[in-house]
Design a protein around this motif. Structure first.
Motif, PDB file in Angstrom:
ATOM      1  N   VAL A   1       0.838  -1.197   0.000  1.00  0.00           N
ATOM      2  CA  VAL A   1       0.000   0.000   0.000  1.00  0.00           C
ATOM      3  C   VAL A   1       0.874   1.248   0.000  1.00  0.00           C
ATOM      4  CG1 VAL A   1      -1.746   1.270   1.302  1.00  0.00           C
ATOM      5  CG2 VAL A   1      -1.825  -1.209   1.227  1.00  0.00           C
TER       6      VAL A   1
ATOM      7  N   ILE B   1       0.202   2.838   8.120  1.00  0.00           N
ATOM      8  CA  ILE B   1      -0.297   1.602   7.526  1.00  0.00           C
ATOM      9  C   ILE B   1      -0.332   0.560   8.635  1.00  0.00           C
ATOM     10  CG2 ILE B   1       0.090  -0.215   5.811  1.00  0.00           C
ATOM     11  CD1 ILE B   1      -0.533   2.507   4.587  1.00  0.00           C
TER      12      ILE B   1
ATOM     13  N   ASP C   1      -2.719  -3.886   6.170  1.00  0.00           N
ATOM     14  CA  ASP C   1      -2.477  -3.081   4.970  1.00  0.00           C
ATOM     15  C   ASP C   1      -3.570  -2.053   4.731  1.00  0.00           C
ATOM     16  OD1 ASP C   1       0.026  -3.965   4.296  1.00  0.00           O
ATOM     17  OD2 ASP C   1      -0.666  -5.427   2.822  1.00  0.00           O
ATOM     18  N   GLN C   2      -4.162  -1.557   5.801  1.00  0.00           N
ATOM     19  CA  GLN C   2      -5.131  -0.470   5.717  1.00  0.00           C
ATOM     20  C   GLN C   2      -4.448   0.821   6.148  1.00  0.00           C
ATOM     21  OE1 GLN C   2      -8.088  -1.929   8.490  1.00  0.00           O
ATOM     22  NE2 GLN C   2      -9.489  -2.340   6.807  1.00  0.00           N
TER      23      GLN C   2
ATOM     24  N   GLU D   1      -4.546   3.831   8.390  1.00  0.00           N
ATOM     25  CA  GLU D   1      -5.173   4.122   9.671  1.00  0.00           C
ATOM     26  C   GLU D   1      -5.009   5.610   9.959  1.00  0.00           C
ATOM     27  OE1 GLU D   1      -4.504   2.526  14.144  1.00  0.00           O
ATOM     28  OE2 GLU D   1      -4.695   1.016  12.547  1.00  0.00           O
TER      29      GLU D   1
ATOM     30  N   THR E   1     -10.399   4.347   9.032  1.00  0.00           N
ATOM     31  CA  THR E   1      -9.379   3.629   8.273  1.00  0.00           C
ATOM     32  C   THR E   1      -9.761   3.716   6.802  1.00  0.00           C
ATOM     33  OG1 THR E   1     -10.550   1.531   8.517  1.00  0.00           O
ATOM     34  CG2 THR E   1      -8.792   1.979  10.120  1.00  0.00           C
ATOM     35  N   ALA E   2      -8.885   3.201   5.939  1.00  0.00           N
ATOM     36  CA  ALA E   2      -9.196   3.160   4.508  1.00  0.00           C
ATOM     37  C   ALA E   2      -8.471   1.994   3.865  1.00  0.00           C
ATOM     38  CB  ALA E   2      -8.791   4.465   3.829  1.00  0.00           C
ATOM     39  N   GLU E   3      -9.046   1.506   2.788  1.00  0.00           N
ATOM     40  CA  GLU E   3      -8.421   0.473   1.976  1.00  0.00           C
ATOM     41  C   GLU E   3      -8.114   1.071   0.618  1.00  0.00           C
ATOM     42  OE1 GLU E   3     -11.379  -2.615   2.126  1.00  0.00           O
ATOM     43  OE2 GLU E   3     -10.675  -3.275   4.096  1.00  0.00           O
TER      44      GLU E   3
ATOM     45  N   GLY F   1     -16.026  -0.032  10.650  1.00  0.00           N
ATOM     46  CA  GLY F   1     -15.455  -0.803   9.555  1.00  0.00           C
ATOM     47  C   GLY F   1     -16.271  -0.790   8.284  1.00  0.00           C
TER      48      GLY F   1
END
Length: 132
Positions: A37, A77, A81-82, A84, A107-109, A122
């Motif tokens: 990421v 990260i 692997d998000q 934060e 958080t994000a992906e 989430g």
């Protein structure tokens, strides 16, 4: 020094070293913990008035807007692997006709050039496309 004191001192040093080693496993601001990421850059259209965007800088700085209010904080990260988001502060202006969904970020992906922003529970709350 008696052998018992030496053993106690050695044990204390060992425990401190272990604690420091384990604390290094948690992500620091802007630190990539080994995944693929790379969230640095601008997400969303920073030029469009009333549109949400985030700028994630090398080293973990975060700035942006939810379309109305300014956002500032840090990012890292996590082990999943998000991205934060941490210590995020926001102004508290009232803006008519602005969907301030981004203010709920937790958080994000990241997949390719799309960031899916997740709330505290989430669940996805919105997406931003990489523009830089």
């Amino acid at each position: 020094m008696s052998s018992r004191q030496g053993l106690s001192a050695g044990l204390a040093v060992g425990l401190i070293a272990a604690a420091l080693a384990l604390s290094g496993c948690s992500g620091m601001s802007g630190e990539d913990t080994g995944g693929d990421v790379d969230p640095t850059g601008t997400w969303g259209d920073a030029e469009a008035e009333g549109s949400p965007y985030l700028e994630l800088a090398d080293g973990g700085g975060l700035t942006g807007t939810d379309g109305c209010n300014r956002l500032t904080g840090t990012w890292s990260i996590n082990e999943a692997d998000q991205v934060e988001f941490e210590d995020v502060a926001s102004t508290k202006m009232a803006c008519a006709d602005v969907d301030d969904w981004l203010s709920g970020l937790h958080t994000a992906e990241v997949a390719n050039d799309t960031m899916t922003v997740l709330g505290e529970d989430g669940s996805p709350i919105g997406t931003l496309d990489r523009t830089e």
